[in-house]
Design a protein around this motif. Structure first.
Motif, PDB file in Angstrom:
ATOM      1  N   ASP A 318       0.832  -1.206   0.000  1.00 31.01           N
ATOM      2  CA  ASP A 318       0.000   0.000   0.000  1.00 31.01           C
ATOM      3  C   ASP A 318       0.862   1.249   0.000  1.00 31.01           C
ATOM      4  OD1 ASP A 318      -2.372  -1.371  -0.006  1.00 31.01           O
ATOM      5  OD2 ASP A 318      -2.562  -1.387   2.175  1.00 31.01           O
ATOM      6  N   SER A 319       2.015   1.176   0.673  1.00 30.89           N
ATOM      7  CA  SER A 319       2.866   2.355   0.814  1.00 30.89           C
ATOM      8  C   SER A 319       4.225   2.197   0.150  1.00 30.89           C
ATOM      9  CB  SER A 319       3.072   2.666   2.305  1.00 30.89           C
ATOM     10  OG  SER A 319       3.637   1.550   2.970  1.00 30.89           O
ATOM     11  N   ASN A 320       4.592   0.968  -0.226  1.00 34.59           N
ATOM     12  CA  ASN A 320       5.927   0.748  -0.768  1.00 34.59           C
ATOM     13  C   ASN A 320       5.890  -0.404  -1.761  1.00 34.59           C
ATOM     14  OD1 ASN A 320       8.668   0.766  -1.205  1.00 34.59           O
ATOM     15  ND2 ASN A 320       9.150  -0.410   0.633  1.00 34.59           N
ATOM     16  N   ARG A 321       6.217  -0.123  -3.018  1.00 35.64           N
ATOM     17  CA  ARG A 321       6.203  -1.169  -4.039  1.00 35.64           C
ATOM     18  C   ARG A 321       7.612  -1.537  -4.503  1.00 35.64           C
ATOM     19  NH1 ARG A 321       1.267  -2.143  -6.797  1.00 35.64           N
ATOM     20  NH2 ARG A 321      -0.465  -1.077  -5.798  1.00 35.64           N
ATOM     21  N   SER A 322       8.619  -0.980  -3.869  1.00 35.16           N
ATOM     22  CA  SER A 322       9.988  -1.367  -4.180  1.00 35.16           C
ATOM     23  C   SER A 322      10.628  -1.947  -2.933  1.00 35.16           C
ATOM     24  CB  SER A 322      10.792  -0.166  -4.684  1.00 35.16           C
ATOM     25  OG  SER A 322      10.847   0.839  -3.698  1.00 35.16           O
ATOM     26  N   MET A 323      11.630  -2.803  -3.109  1.00 31.72           N
ATOM     27  CA  MET A 323      12.224  -3.467  -1.956  1.00 31.72           C
ATOM     28  C   MET A 323      13.661  -3.856  -2.256  1.00 31.72           C
ATOM     29  SD  MET A 323      10.775  -7.329  -2.150  1.00 31.72           S
ATOM     30  CE  MET A 323      12.224  -7.775  -1.231  1.00 31.72           C
ATOM     31  N   ASP A 324      14.460  -3.943  -1.184  1.00 32.98           N
ATOM     32  CA  ASP A 324      15.840  -4.415  -1.253  1.00 32.98           C
ATOM     33  C   ASP A 324      16.024  -5.525  -0.224  1.00 32.98           C
ATOM     34  OD1 ASP A 324      16.511  -2.469  -3.148  1.00 32.98           O
ATOM     35  OD2 ASP A 324      17.017  -1.007  -1.595  1.00 32.98           O
ATOM     36  N   ILE A 325      16.744  -6.577  -0.597  1.00 29.04           N
ATOM     37  CA  ILE A 325      17.114  -7.646   0.334  1.00 29.04           C
ATOM     38  C   ILE A 325      18.610  -7.911   0.171  1.00 29.04           C
ATOM     39  CG2 ILE A 325      16.815 -10.070   0.978  1.00 29.04           C
ATOM     40  CD1 ILE A 325      13.966  -9.941   0.099  1.00 29.04           C
ATOM     41  N   ILE A 326      19.329  -7.887   1.276  1.00 27.43           N
ATOM     42  CA  ILE A 326      20.782  -8.085   1.252  1.00 27.43           C
ATOM     43  C   ILE A 326      21.100  -9.554   1.511  1.00 27.43           C
ATOM     44  CG2 ILE A 326      22.966  -7.465   2.357  1.00 27.43           C
ATOM     45  CD1 ILE A 326      21.667  -4.795   3.144  1.00 27.43           C
ATOM     46  N   TRP A 327      22.023 -10.107   0.713  1.00 23.27           N
ATOM     47  CA  TRP A 327      22.548 -11.457   0.962  1.00 23.27           C
ATOM     48  C   TRP A 327      24.051 -11.366   1.152  1.00 23.27           C
ATOM     49  CZ3 TRP A 327      24.462 -15.532  -2.857  1.00 23.27           C
ATOM     50  CH2 TRP A 327      24.699 -16.752  -2.191  1.00 23.27           C
ATOM     51  N   ASP A 328      24.532 -11.981   2.217  1.00 21.67           N
ATOM     52  CA  ASP A 328      25.960 -11.904   2.542  1.00 21.67           C
ATOM     53  C   ASP A 328      26.800 -12.955   1.832  1.00 21.67           C
ATOM     54  OD1 ASP A 328      25.219 -14.197   3.862  1.00 21.67           O
ATOM     55  OD2 ASP A 328      25.616 -13.442   5.881  1.00 21.67           O
ATOM     56  N   GLY A 329      26.178 -13.744   0.949  1.00 22.57           N
ATOM     57  CA  GLY A 329      26.925 -14.734   0.180  1.00 22.57           C
ATOM     58  C   GLY A 329      27.182 -16.033   0.919  1.00 22.57           C
ATOM     59  N   LYS A 330      26.469 -16.248   2.042  1.00 23.35           N
ATOM     60  CA  LYS A 330      26.694 -17.461   2.833  1.00 23.35           C
ATOM     61  C   LYS A 330      25.502 -18.407   2.740  1.00 23.35           C
ATOM     62  CE  LYS A 330      29.723 -15.067   6.109  1.00 23.35           C
ATOM     63  NZ  LYS A 330      29.944 -14.668   7.523  1.00 23.35           N
ATOM     64  N   ASP A 331      25.766 -19.710   3.003  1.00 29.81           N
ATOM     65  CA  ASP A 331      24.697 -20.701   2.954  1.00 29.81           C
ATOM     66  C   ASP A 331      23.999 -20.790   4.310  1.00 29.81           C
ATOM     67  OD1 ASP A 331      26.361 -22.162   4.638  1.00 29.81           O
ATOM     68  OD2 ASP A 331      26.993 -23.577   3.086  1.00 29.81           O
ATOM     69  N   TYR A 332      23.092 -21.786   4.441  1.00 27.65           N
ATOM     70  CA  TYR A 332      22.338 -21.956   5.682  1.00 27.65           C
ATOM     71  C   TYR A 332      23.243 -22.124   6.908  1.00 27.65           C
ATOM     72  CZ  TYR A 332      17.774 -22.584   3.416  1.00 27.65           C
ATOM     73  OH  TYR A 332      16.610 -22.395   2.728  1.00 27.65           O
ATOM     74  N   HIS A 333      24.430 -22.710   6.705  1.00 28.09           N
ATOM     75  CA  HIS A 333      25.315 -23.040   7.825  1.00 28.09           C
ATOM     76  C   HIS A 333      26.314 -21.926   8.125  1.00 28.09           C
ATOM     77  CE1 HIS A 333      23.623 -27.039   7.469  1.00 28.09           C
ATOM     78  NE2 HIS A 333      23.979 -27.074   6.184  1.00 28.09           N
ATOM     79  N   GLY A 334      26.218 -20.818   7.410  1.00 27.76           N
ATOM     80  CA  GLY A 334      27.136 -19.709   7.646  1.00 27.76           C
ATOM     81  C   GLY A 334      28.431 -19.814   6.885  1.00 27.76           C
ATOM     82  N   ASN A 335      28.512 -20.784   5.972  1.00 28.54           N
ATOM     83  CA  ASN A 335      29.717 -20.943   5.171  1.00 28.54           C
ATOM     84  C   ASN A 335      29.600 -20.141   3.878  1.00 28.54           C
ATOM     85  OD1 ASN A 335      30.788 -22.872   7.021  1.00 28.54           O
ATOM     86  ND2 ASN A 335      29.434 -24.423   6.093  1.00 28.54           N
TER      87      ASN A 335
END
Length: 365
Positions: A318-335
């Protein structure tokens, strides 16, 4: 059952410094008039502890109106009705007193007749109402000041972050922001001098929006129109919005947009930067279509389809149609994910059960 009528009253006290009881002048087009008034207690005394808002509305002279006589057994009947609003405002009342200025539009010309000034006031606890019919309106404009610039018109769909060419659902909310240094004309007296929205250049799809104008506090120069459009077919469309000032100068705004059925969410754009990436990346998306809460998942996959990680975010479209999501390049286990070519699957779910997916490529160095 007794009607819940306000016990407090609102009364006009003066016009241009003259007590209203002694008012003999006609209110004529393009002239300005400063009104003062009071909120009064049920006993008629000044409500000097009243601090709130007053909503004055000035109606034009009564005109003859006929019933349609749609029923074969009914007769066409004529009656007087004050249909046209020359001014609507919102002003502060302090210690029971208030003032406001009206400049009549050039369309409010002859013949002469009695106008009606209607009041409503409230402070969250007490409300008050009043009416004054001691004003004669009409005549010719005698003000030599001229204004040749039309109103500034800004228009949006659903919210003010809308950009031209954007995507909306079938019945979007039209938002119009208006400003004019003289005042906005909402009277509807002059032919075509309305706040209007025309869909796809079709006259039969023209909507008159005068009644939806909401002025800002202490000024008729600026205000907002909000109107929920009727259902519009899927596809590309345009809206032309036009407004007039009291000197009958016009201004307009055009919106190009695309309608997507409400159960669908459309991914207008999707990218990530940097790509190729080394330490991390930002996924950026622009969404359209359905409004409300959207659940977004980004699944990072190997070329073989093995899931590396899933990122999640909820946004309010309703108020925001754009979005950003950051990925740190790691898998589920933090590797840290090994260098190579990956896919990311962007998935959007809306509250109506609709799901939209897009898959793109990502490179890790």
């Amino acid at each position: 059952m007794k009607l819940a009528l306000p016990e407090y009253s609102v009364q006009t006290t003066s016009v241009n410094g003259k007590p209203v009881e002694n008012l003999r002048d006609t209110l004529s087009p393009l002239n300005s008039y400063m009104f003062t008034g009071e909120v009064r207690t049920p006993s008629g005394s000044l409500a000097n502890n009243f601090n709130g808002l007053v909503y004055p509305t000035l109606y034009d002279k009564a005109a003859k109106v006929k019933t349609l006589g749609n029923d074969s057994e009914s007769n066409v009947v004529s009656f007087d009705d004050q249909q046209h609003v020359l001014y609507t405002g919102k002003v502060k009342a302090e210690n029971g007193r208030f003032q406001f200025t009206i400049t009549l539009p050039s369309d409010a010309t002859q013949p002469y007749g009695e106008g009606k000034l209607s009041y409503y006031a409230e402070n969250g606890v007490i409300d008050a109402a009043g009416m004054d019919e001691r004003f004669v309106l009409g005549g010719q404009a005698s003000n030599n000041v001229r204004d040749f610039l039309g109103p500034t018109v800004k228009c949006y769909l659903d919210n003010e972050s809308f950009t031209n060419g954007g995507i909306v659902h079938e019945s979007p909310r039209l938002i119009i922001k208006l400003y004019d240094s003289s005042a906005i004309n909402i009277s509807g007296i002059g032919i075509g001098h309305d706040i209007s929205a025309t869909l796809d250049k079709k006259l039969r799809s023209t909507y008159v929006l005068n009644d939806f104008f909401i002025p800002e506090l202490d000024g008729f120069f600026k205000g907002t129109v909000q109107y929920t459009m009727p259902v519009i077919p899927e596809g590309s469309h345009e809206l032309i919005i036009r407004a007039w000032d009291i000197y009958n100068n016009s201004g307009q705004c055009r919106i190009d947009f695309k309608v997507v059925p409400q159960q669908r969410t459309e991914i207008i754009s999707l990218s990530n930067y940097p790509n190729p990436m080394t330490e991390g990346t930002v996924f950026t998306a622009q969404l359209g279509g359905v409004t409300g809460l959207l659940d977004v998942d980004i699944q990072v996959l190997t070329i073989a389809g093995i899931e590396v990680n899933t990122l999640h975010k909820t946004i309010n479209a309703d108020s925001n149609r754009s979005m950003d999501i950051i990925w740190d390049g790691k898998d589920y286990h933090g590797n840290k994910a090994i260098p190579g070519i990956y896919l990311y699957k962007f998935l959007v779910r809306n509250t109506l059960g609709g799901t939209t997916t897009r898959v793109q490529k990502l490179i890790i160095r």
